[in-house]
Enzyme design. Structure first.
Site: not given
Length: 616
Positions: A81, A122-123, A195, A491, A517
C-alpha cells in the site's frame, strides 16, 4: 468421522491419474493416507513485509512433514500500500483482498487440501487470507512475517525514532531541508517486516491473536528476531495436530468458525479499540465475519467503542512507541490481560493452541509473574542493522516494560483515554456510519465545526491542499473514493500527511467515503456510508456547507435542513446516468476494477461483494 478432503484425489482406482500427478510433486505410497496441508505463502520482492518470506514456506513445510502431514506450498499476490499510495495503483489495493481470498479458495478447493498454514503480513493479505479461512472452514493457523524495526536517525543533533509516515510528511514540508529529508528516507524503513507502527498490517496481525487463529507474539515479535523462527516451526506442528483433531477425532472445535466466534470478534474489536488500531481493521473484521456467517456489524463496533478504553498508544499516534516497544511490554497478550481484568473480554473462547483465552493470559501475560521462558520471549528487541533477512539477530532488551501506569501498555485506571481509540459516528452526513481513529485526534478538536471544501477525488484534494485552497478551520470533503466510486476505496494518507506538512493537522478535518492508511492520524474520518456513488448524502455537500463533528456525542452532520437535502437529492437524481458520479474527474478505470465496483458494497458492510446481485 469426517473424511479427509484430499481422499477425493488420493483414494480409489479412478484417481490413478490424480495420484500420478501427486507422485510427480514428490508424494510416495505412504503419503496418500496423510492430510495434505497447504502452505499459503505470500512472498514477493515488491513488499518489505514479504521480501523475507521466500524460504519460510519450506521451513513450515518441513515441520509439517516431520509431524506426519504432506505439505504443498503455493503463493498469493501481495500489494504494498505504501508504494501503491498516491497514484492509480491504490485503486487496486482493497480489491486485491477479494482476489487473495478467492485465489486461496480456488487452490484449496481445486486440490482438495485438508488444512492450511497462512503466511501473511501486510495490509490486504492477512484479511484476504482470513476471509478465505472463514469461507473454507478447514483447520488453519496464521503466522505473519512480523513487524519491521523502527527507523532511527539523527536530526538537529538528536536521535529520533521514525517510520514511513515521517518520510512522507517531511518530504512535503518546505521547512525541512533536502539533506534531512534524504536522511529520513534512508532511515525510515531499515529492515524487512510490516511497517513499524500500529498501521493496518500490524493491527491485523495483532487481531489474529485475539481471534484465536495465531500464536502469542504473532503481531508484535520483530521480523528480524531469531525467536520468530520458532513461531513458524510450531505452526507446522500445530496444524497437523489441528487436522488430526478434526479428521481423526471429529473435533469441530479445531475449525476456524468454532474458534473465531462472535465472542472472539467482540474480543478482537475490543483489542483494536484498546490499542488504537487502524480504521481499516473495522472494514476487514466486518468482511471476515460475513465470510464466516458471524453476526457482527457496525452496531457491535459502536457499542464496544463506548465501553473500551485506550490502553496502548503507538505510532502514528505517538513517536515514543513502535511495535518493538509493544512486544517489550508483553505484546498483545498483555493488552488482552488488562482488558480481561477490566471485565471487557470473553475469556472462555478457544484458540489454535487448544487453550481458553483465560488460560492463555495466565500463561503468557508478563504482568502475572510469568515463567522465565515467557520473559525471555518478550525481551526480544531490535538489532539496529538494516537487513532483508528474517531471524537475522538475537538482541534483547535489558528489561521488560511492565510499567502499567506510564508505560507503553496501561491498566484501565491509567488508560491513555477512557474513551477508546476508535469511534463510530453517524448523522445525516453518514446515515449508516463512519469511522474515526480517536487515538490520533488531538483533544482540542474532538468537537469541530467548519465550512466544507469539496473535492471529487484524492488527486484534486492533494492539489488543493498543497495549492493553498484549504485554510485553518476548514473541513476537507473527499468523495467518490468509496469501494464503488473510486473504485477500490483509496487510502488518504497523502492528503492527511500534507495537511500536517502545511501546518493544518490540528486545525482542519478531513472526511471521505474512502479510507485511511493505518499511518494516518488527525481528525480523519473515513468509511462514510452510504458512499457518494451509492447515493450517500456526502455526494450532496456543497462548498461552504457547515459541517459539525462531535466525537464525544458520536455525531456527524451537514448543517442544512432536511428540505434542502431533499431538493439537492432531486436535482442529483434528475441528472440521469450522470447522477452520483464525480464531476470532471479524469481517471482510467480498468475492466477488472469496473467488475469489482459492480458488486462492491459500502464500507459499513465491509466493502464485500453484494450477494443480492449474485442471487443470494
Amino acid at each position: 468421522m469426517p473424511k479427509l478432503r484430499s481422499a477425493t484425489t488420493t483414494q480409489g482406482r479412478n484417481m490413478a491419474g490424480a495420484r500420478a500427478l501427486w507422485r510427480a510433486t514428490g508424494m510416495k505410497d505412504g503419503d496418500f493416507d496423510k492430510p495434505i496441508i497447504a502452505v499459503v505463502n505470500s512472498f514477493t520482492q515488491f513488499v518489505p513485509g514479504h521480501v523475507h518470506l521466500k524460504d519460510l514456506g519450506q521451513l513450515v513445510a518441513r515441520e509439517i512433514e516431520a509431524a506426519g502431514g504432506v505439505a504443498k506450498e503455493f503463493n498469493t499476490i501481495a500489494v504494498d500500500d505504501g508504494i501503491a499510495m498516491g497514484h492509480g495503483g491504490m485503486l487496486y489495493s482493497l480489491p486485491s483482498r477479494e482476489l487473495i481470498a478467492d485465489s486461496v479458495e480456488y487452490m484449496i478447493n481445486a486440490h482438495c487440501a485438508d488444512a492450511m498454514v497462512c503466511i501473511s503480513n501486510c495490509d490486504k493479505i492477512t484479511p484476504g487470507m482470513l476471509m478465505a479461512a472463514m469461507r473454507l472452514n478447514i483447520p488453519v493457523i496464521f503466522v505473519s512475517g512480523g513487524p519491521m524495526e523502527a527507523g532511527k536517525t539523527k536530526l538537529s543533533d538528536q536521535i529520533i525514532k521514525l517510520d514511513l509516515v515521517d518520510a512522507m510528511i517531511m518530504a512535503a514540508d518546505p521547512t525541512v531541508s533536502d539533506e534531512d529529508t534524504a536522511a529520513v528516507e534512508r532511515s525510515a524503513c531499515p529492515t524487512c517486516g510490516s511497517c513499524s507502527g500500529m498501521f493496518t498490517a500490524n493491527s491485523m496481525n495483532c487481531l489474529t491473536e485475539a481471534l484465536g487463529l495465531s500464536q502469542p507474539g504473532n503481531g508484535s515479535l520483530l521480523a528480524t528476531h531469531a525467536d520468530r523462527e520458532q513461531l513458524f516451526k510450531s505452526a507446522g506442528h500445530r496444524i497437523v495436530e489441528l487436522a488430526k483433531r478434526y479428521y481423526e477425532q471429529d473435533d469441530v472445535t479445531a475449525l476456524p468458525r468454532s474458534i473465531a466466534t462472535r465472542d472472539a470478534f467482540e474480543n478482537a474489536i475490543a483489542l483494536d479499540i484498546a490499542m488504537g488500531g487502524s480504521t481499516n481493521t473495522v472494514l476487514h473484521l466486518l468482511a471476515i465475519a460475513q465470510e464466516g456467517d458471524v453476526d457482527f456489524t457496525m452496531a457491535d463496533i459502536d457499542r464496544m467503542s463506548r465501553r473500551v478504553p485506550q490502553l496502548c498508544k503507538v505510532a502514528p499516534s505517538t513517536q515514543k512507541y513502535h511495535m518493538e516497544d509493544v512486544h517489550r511490554a508483553g505484546g498483545i497478550v498483555a493488552i488482552l490481560g488488562e482488558l480481561s481484568r477490566a471485565g471487557l473480554l470473553h475469556t472462555d473462547v478457544r484458540n489454535v493452541l487448544g487453550l481458553s483465552l483465560a488460560e492463555l493470559i495466565e500463561k503468557y501475560d508478563v504482568a502475572l509473574n510469568p515463567s522465565e521462558e515467557v520473559k525471555k520471549f518478550y525481551s526480544a528487541g531490535p538489532g539496529g542493522i538494516p537487513t532483508t533477512k528474517a531471524f537475522s539477530q538475537d538482541c534483547r532488551w535489558p528489561s521488560l516494560d511492565v510499567d502499567r501506569k506510564e508505560g507503553c501498555i496501561r491498566t484501565k485506571e491509567n488508560a491513555y483515554s477512557q474513551d477508546g481509540g476508535l469511534a463510530v459516528l453517524a448523522g445525516n452526513l453518514a446515515i449508516d456510519g463512519c469511522i474515526v481513529k480517536t487515538a490520533g485526534v488531538d483533544e482540542s478538536i474532538l468537537k469541530f465545526e467548519g465550512p466544507a471544501v469539496v473535492f471529487e477525488s484524492q488527486d484534486d484534494a492533494v492539489a488543493g491542499i498543497l495549492g493553498g485552497k484549504v485554510k485553518a478551520g476548514d473541513v476537507v470533503i473527499v468523495r467518490y473514493e468509496g469501494p464503488k466510486g473510486g473504485p477500490g476505496m483509496q487510502e488518504m494518507l497523502y492528503p492527511t500527511s500534507y495537511l500536517k506538512s502545511m501546518g493544518l493537522g490540528k486545525v482542519c478535518a478531513l472526511i471521505t467515503d474512502g479510507r485511511f492508511s493505518g499511518g494516518s492520524s488527525g481528525l480523519s474520518i473515513g468509511h462514510v456510508s452510504p458512499e457518494a456513488a451509492a447515493g450517500g448524502n456526502i455526494g450532496l455537500i456543497a462548498d461552504g456547507d457547515l459541517i459539525s463533528i462531535n466525537i464525544p456525542s458520536r455525531t456527524i452532520d451537514i448543517k442544512i435542513s432536511d428540505a434542502e437535502l431533499a431538493t439537492r437529492r432531486a436535482a442529483m437524481e434528475a441528472k440521469g446516468k450522470a447522477a452520483w458520479k464525480p464531476v470532471n474527474r479524469e481517471r482510467f478505470v480498468s475492466f477488472a476494477l469496473r467488475a469489482y465496483a459492480n458488486l462492491a458494497t459500502s464500507a459499513d458492510k465491509g466493502a464485500v461483494r453484494d450477494r443480492s446481485k449474485l442471487g443470494e
